[in-house]
Design a protein around this motif. Structure first.
Motif, PDB file in Angstrom:
ATOM      1  N   PRO A  21      34.988  42.051  49.861  1.00  0.00           N
ATOM      2  CA  PRO A  21      34.423  40.940  49.084  1.00  0.00           C
ATOM      3  C   PRO A  21      35.412  39.772  49.008  1.00  0.00           C
ATOM      4  CG  PRO A  21      35.112  42.729  47.635  1.00  0.00           C
ATOM      5  CD  PRO A  21      35.213  43.258  49.023  1.00  0.00           C
ATOM      6  N   ASP A  22      34.857  38.572  49.112  1.00  0.00           N
ATOM      7  CA  ASP A  22      35.708  37.378  48.993  1.00  0.00           C
ATOM      8  C   ASP A  22      36.186  37.170  47.561  1.00  0.00           C
ATOM      9  OD1 ASP A  22      35.530  36.713  51.692  1.00  0.00           O
ATOM     10  OD2 ASP A  22      33.655  35.609  51.393  1.00  0.00           O
ATOM     11  N   TRP A  23      35.356  37.562  46.613  1.00  0.00           N
ATOM     12  CA  TRP A  23      35.681  37.366  45.197  1.00  0.00           C
ATOM     13  C   TRP A  23      35.490  38.673  44.437  1.00  0.00           C
ATOM     14  CZ3 TRP A  23      37.704  32.969  43.059  1.00  0.00           C
ATOM     15  CH2 TRP A  23      37.726  31.831  43.886  1.00  0.00           C
ATOM     16  N   LEU A  24      36.414  38.967  43.566  1.00  0.00           N
ATOM     17  CA  LEU A  24      36.319  40.119  42.678  1.00  0.00           C
ATOM     18  C   LEU A  24      35.952  39.642  41.278  1.00  0.00           C
ATOM     19  CD1 LEU A  24      39.525  42.047  43.812  1.00  0.00           C
ATOM     20  CD2 LEU A  24      37.169  42.359  44.619  1.00  0.00           C
ATOM     21  N   LYS A  42      22.487  36.109  29.551  1.00  0.00           N
ATOM     22  CA  LYS A  42      23.637  35.229  29.755  1.00  0.00           C
ATOM     23  C   LYS A  42      24.777  36.085  30.316  1.00  0.00           C
ATOM     24  CE  LYS A  42      22.519  32.150  25.871  1.00  0.00           C
ATOM     25  NZ  LYS A  42      23.012  31.584  24.582  1.00  0.00           N
ATOM     26  N   ALA A  43      25.367  35.611  31.411  1.00  0.00           N
ATOM     27  CA  ALA A  43      26.446  36.356  32.056  1.00  0.00           C
ATOM     28  C   ALA A  43      27.671  35.469  32.172  1.00  0.00           C
ATOM     29  CB  ALA A  43      26.011  36.838  33.435  1.00  0.00           C
ATOM     30  N   ARG A  44      28.821  36.051  31.881  1.00  0.00           N
ATOM     31  CA  ARG A  44      30.102  35.355  32.006  1.00  0.00           C
ATOM     32  C   ARG A  44      30.993  36.205  32.905  1.00  0.00           C
ATOM     33  NH1 ARG A  44      32.989  31.561  28.781  1.00  0.00           N
ATOM     34  NH2 ARG A  44      35.272  31.861  28.808  1.00  0.00           N
ATOM     35  N   LEU A  45      31.241  35.721  34.121  1.00  0.00           N
ATOM     36  CA  LEU A  45      32.001  36.447  35.125  1.00  0.00           C
ATOM     37  C   LEU A  45      33.411  35.878  35.221  1.00  0.00           C
ATOM     38  CD1 LEU A  45      28.971  36.962  35.823  1.00  0.00           C
ATOM     39  CD2 LEU A  45      29.640  36.949  38.237  1.00  0.00           C
ATOM     40  N   HIS A  46      34.405  36.725  35.076  1.00  0.00           N
ATOM     41  CA  HIS A  46      35.801  36.319  35.258  1.00  0.00           C
ATOM     42  C   HIS A  46      36.173  36.632  36.708  1.00  0.00           C
ATOM     43  CE1 HIS A  46      36.588  35.741  30.894  1.00  0.00           C
ATOM     44  NE2 HIS A  46      35.576  36.609  30.806  1.00  0.00           N
ATOM     45  N   LEU A  47      36.363  35.592  37.494  1.00  0.00           N
ATOM     46  CA  LEU A  47      36.503  35.731  38.942  1.00  0.00           C
ATOM     47  C   LEU A  47      37.962  35.728  39.374  1.00  0.00           C
ATOM     48  CD1 LEU A  47      33.797  33.087  39.915  1.00  0.00           C
ATOM     49  CD2 LEU A  47      33.481  35.576  39.854  1.00  0.00           C
ATOM     50  N   ARG A  48      38.225  36.451  40.478  1.00  0.00           N
ATOM     51  CA  ARG A  48      39.537  36.387  41.109  1.00  0.00           C
ATOM     52  C   ARG A  48      39.348  36.412  42.625  1.00  0.00           C
ATOM     53  NH1 ARG A  48      42.228  40.914  39.204  1.00  0.00           N
ATOM     54  NH2 ARG A  48      41.939  42.087  41.129  1.00  0.00           N
ATOM     55  N   ARG A  49      39.946  35.429  43.295  1.00  0.00           N
ATOM     56  CA  ARG A  49      39.851  35.366  44.756  1.00  0.00           C
ATOM     57  C   ARG A  49      40.517  36.606  45.364  1.00  0.00           C
ATOM     58  NH1 ARG A  49      38.735  30.815  47.717  1.00  0.00           N
ATOM     59  NH2 ARG A  49      39.257  29.498  45.914  1.00  0.00           N
TER      60      ARG A  49
END
Length: 863
Positions: A21-24, A42-49
């Motif tokens: 995956p490009d993003w976790l 409502k969704a809040r995603l904390h992303l990490r490259r």
């Protein structure tokens, strides 16, 4: 696959194309305002490259009404393009937020969030989470979930999700909320929630390290007493996993919810298992002994997933057998530990041969790890599950109990919290035991059931066994390599009937293996693939007299049962006198060394489907005629023995009619097999005994056995009793969906020429609901398994199945796709039937608007 070039809908996903995956998403927060007609998520995603790249964030969604899209607190100009949402992201970390509206009451697919009997339920495996919110919906993106649920308190007083419960409070307007936090990273397919009016059976389990876990099984209030067996099975499963695998449960609570509308048997969502109600609700009045065993097995299966599937999960869906085959093996171990290991092994092999062996020899053949798919839901197959379990069992046999445990310990320690591959599993086994499993990997790569042919030559006190293994060609795999397998064998003295020397586990690796035995005290017969040590077809030119001898003397329970099955196949493959079968059954019934449970299995003839699988072309009428003649010969030739067995086992059950001990279940099993043979013989005394047993029964096992015996009788003198018990059964259990399913199935599987007419009438019955997967399987699926009457020469059975499939596809593509499987075996039948089945498959493919689930199954069957 050829279809993908002509039909974009059938474009294949390929294992070779896997990319990380490009993003976790290490953390996700969900705020869900529940309502059957309009739920707001409502969704809040904390992303990490993930790595060094500049690729955008790509999210999956299906059927979502998107209202808000925000990146790092600011609105986005990018909006969905069909089922994909692409967002350019600057930097290596970001916060992505969406708000969507979904409509559970419209969801007949039973994937994502849907309504069932006034409750709201989720099913996210394999790709259902994308129907709830935008997300990189793939198993190698693992997240910690924090979930807030809000709903009308009167309609949905119970709000459940994964993990451990947090704060709960009432809100204005008659609403309430609760938070759930799951500290263990999990893929999106393991997300779950249930909301509704539920009551619970509660209990507690103290783990091996002294932690107290609160247990609850949720269902309708009236059904809570029927959860006791499932609760006992859950606690036994937790103890077994600690004792055998050293695995302790890791949350403060464990919840199970039983629902009526569910595509599968159950789902292992972390801390919140959701079950098809048929695998939870059980009491002696409504559940058979087989139901009780199934409940325990499925509860164990889903609980065991906590480690084999949840804590260690799949990198991608091609690795599905990594969790399912492994967990099926573990639940089989558990069931054998809890009851008769010999009977459990026979049951497992019978199921494998009934479904997986035909799958392996037809157009739908695939390895336990396929290399491509169109719709992943179509690969929840007997090959992935049951053959996958057999592959794990072979590893267990090759490594031994201690070696296998060393391997699992290393696997869990090395990969806890990761999404892994079958190679990771095998590497742990190799590293823990210092062995090379390179050749064993072929089981994961090659489709088809291996065949092992055996030749025995003897001279004096010396014998030589030659074992030759081959793997037949399958679609896309014309040439196969020898596989590595454990093959258990022993020698049985032709005179003494005793085992000569020790049992051996021979590791077959080459195409040809020679074994020599010297200083034998008497001529011998080989006892082959004992315990079904490898999932293969054994081809040995054993004389009928020798098979009968092994059926009477082999000291391995499976091999003894198998000898009778092979004897039956030999006799039923022609119009020969069935006398050898009568004598073999007589000997089994008279053997004081065998328990009732084993006798109840050992005297059953192979099914018509299994007999057909052993033939080059299935001769429907001949197989039916021969098997019925053999059944009648066994019934009438041993009528006094059947009466003796029936009365003896009924007497043994006095005072413990509802007991679930192995002994009581064995007595019921043998008594009911005896009753079936007695009704086949056709005496008025037998019909009266069946009627008496039906009305006096204290268990569903006995009541249903009597009903089936009468329903299958074609005697005109039984017609009144047959109609009376069917009417009484429906009236007695009206409103109990799980039991009424049995009523439908008993008629759909009946051995009667009028069964097609009866099925057509039942399709119009007020209780038939095609949108419910259980009800569909109980009638249409059961009829398709009735080899003689589904395969009527005029093709009416095929038309009925195709009509139902096309209609159901509009409601639930997964259920519809499974109905296509029986038609896919058209090549095994005579030219007339083959043409009729193929025509129905072509009609299905040509029908407008068919789902890719069905199109893949039908197109592969036609290829």
């Amino acid at each position: 696959m050829a279809e993908s070039r002509s039909n974009p809908q059938l474009a294949a996903v390929r294992l070779a194309d896997y990319q990380p995956p490009d993003w976790l998403v290490p953390d996700i927060e969900l705020d869900i305002r529940l309502d059957a007609t309009r739920t707001v998520v409502k969704a809040r995603l904390h992303l990490r490259r993930n790595g060094r790249h500049d690729r955008p964030l790509v999210l999956d969604g299906h059927g979502l009404e998107t209202r808000i899209i925000m990146l790092n607190g600011k609105g986005c100009a990018n909006w969905p393009n069909g089922d994909t949402l692409t967002i350019p992201v600057d930097g290596d970390e970001a916060v992505f937020e969406t708000e969507v509206v979904i409509h559970p009451s419209r969801n007949t697919r039973l994937m994502g969030l849907y309504a069932s009997e006034g409750r709201l339920v989720t099913q996210c495996e394999a790709e259902g989470f994308r129907s709830i919110t935008w997300f990189p919906d793939r198993p190698d993106v693992l997240s910690r979930y924090r979930v807030r649920l809000e709903a009308d308190k009167a309609l949905y007083p119970i709000l459940l999700s994964n993990g451990d419960r947090g704060a709960a409070r009432d809100l204005p307007g008659g609403r309430h909320e609760i938070t759930w936090t799951d500290p263990w990273p999990k893929p999106s397919y393991l997300f779950a929630l249930v909301a509704g009016q539920l009551a619970a059976l509660t209990d507690e389990f103290v783990t091996m390290n002294g932690r107290r876990v609160q247990l609850a099984i949720w269902t309708a209030a009236a059904d809570v007493p029927r959860c006791a067996h499932a609760m006992a099975a859950l606690k036994a499963s937790m103890e077994f996993d600690e004792r055998v695998y050293g695995r302790e449960y890791d949350l403060d609570e464990f919840n199970i919810v039983a629902v009526a509308d569910f595509n599968a048997g159950a789902m292992e969502n972390k801390g919140l298992n959701i079950f098809n109600s048929k695998y939870i609700l059980a009491d002696s009045e409504t559940a058979t002994d087989m139901d009780f065993d199934a409940v325990a097995g499925v509860v164990a299966h889903e609980y065991f997933h906590n480690w084999t599937g949840n804590r260690v999960t799949c990198r991608d869906w091609f690795q599905l057998s990594l969790k399912e085959g492994l967990t099926v093996f573990r639940d089989q171990q558990f069931s054998a530990d809890q009851g008769s290991a010999a009977v459990k092994r026979i049951d497992d092999v019978r199921a494998l041969r009934a479904v997986q062996f035909p799958e392996d020899s037809g157009p739908l053949a695939h390895p336990i790890r396929p290399d491509h798919y169109v719709e992943i839901a179509n690969f929840y197959t007997a090959t992935v599950y049951n053959k996958g379990a057999e592959v794990i069992r072979m590893l267990h046999a090759l490594l031994g109990v201690d070696g296998f445990r060393r391997g699992t310990d290393l696997y869990f320690d090395r990969h806890d919290g990761e999404a892994v591959t079958c190679e990771d599993w095998l590497k742990a086994m190799e590293d823990a035991n210092g062995i090379d499993l390179k050749q064993f990997r072929r089981w994961y790569e090659q489709a088809g059931t291996p065949r092992v042919s055996v030749t025995l030559t003897q001279q004096g006190g010396r014998a030589e066994l030659v074992l030759r293994q081959t793997v037949p060609p399958t679609p896309g795999q014309p040439d196969k390599q020898p596989v590595h397998m454990p093959f258990r064998l022993a020698l049985i003295g032709r005179t003494s009937g005793r085992r000569i020397g020790d049992e051996q586990v021979v590791e077959l690796r080459e195409a040809v293996t020679h074994l020599t035995f010297a200083d034998l005290p008497e001529p011998v017969l080989p006892s082959l693939n004992r315990g079904f040590s490898a999932p293969v077809v054994v081809e040995a030119d054993t004389a009928r007299a020798d098979l009968a001898f092994l059926a009477a003397h082999d000291d391995d329970p499976f091999a003894r049962w198998e000898a009778f099955q092979q004897l039956a196949l030999s006799v039923l493959g022609s119009d020969d006198d069935p006398a050898p079968l009568v004598e073999a059954v007589r000997g089994t019934l008279a053997d004081p060394g065998l328990d009732a449970a084993f006798k109840g299995e050992a005297v059953l003839l192979p099914t018509e489907s299994f007999i057909g699988d052993a033939a080059t072309i299935v001769d429907v009428e001949a197989i039916h005629r021969r098997r019925e003649a053999a059944r009648m010969a066994i019934a009438t030739g041993l009528e006094s023995e059947w009466w003796a067995a029936y009365e003896r086992e009924r007497t043994a059950l006095a005072g413990r009619e509802t007991a679930l001990t192995p002994e009581a279940k064995g007595s019921r099993r043998l008594a009911n097999v005896a009753l079936s043979y007695l009704v086949t013989a056709g005496s008025d005394r037998a019909f009266a005994a069946a009627e008496t047993q039906y009305h006096a029964a204290l268990t569903m096992t006995d009541r249903l056995a009597a009903l089936r015996a009468l329903v299958n009788s074609q005697a005109t003198t039984a017609q009144g009793a047959r109609a009376a018990v069917l009417a009484d059964f429906h009236q007695r259990f009206a409103g109990n969906n799980d039991v009424i399913d049995k009523w439908f199935s008993a008629q759909a599987l009946a051995n009667r020429p009028d069964v097609l007419d009866q099925v057509e009438r039942l399709l119009k019955h007020p209780d038939f609901t095609p949108s419910n997967p259980n009800r569909l399987r109980s009638l249409v699926g059961a009829f398709a398994a009735n080899q003689r009457w589904f395969h009527a020469a005029d093709g009416a059975g095929y038309r009925l199945l195709a009509d139902q499939l096309i209609a159901v596809d509009r409601l639930n593509p997964q259920s519809a796709a499974r109905l296509a499987v029986p038609l896919g075996r058209w090549r095994r039948f005579d030219a007339v039937r083959a043409a009729l089945m193929r025509a129905e498959l072509e009609r299905i493919v040509a029908a407008p608007g068919m789902s890719k689930d069905v199109l893949e199954m039908a197109s592969r069957a036609l290829a």
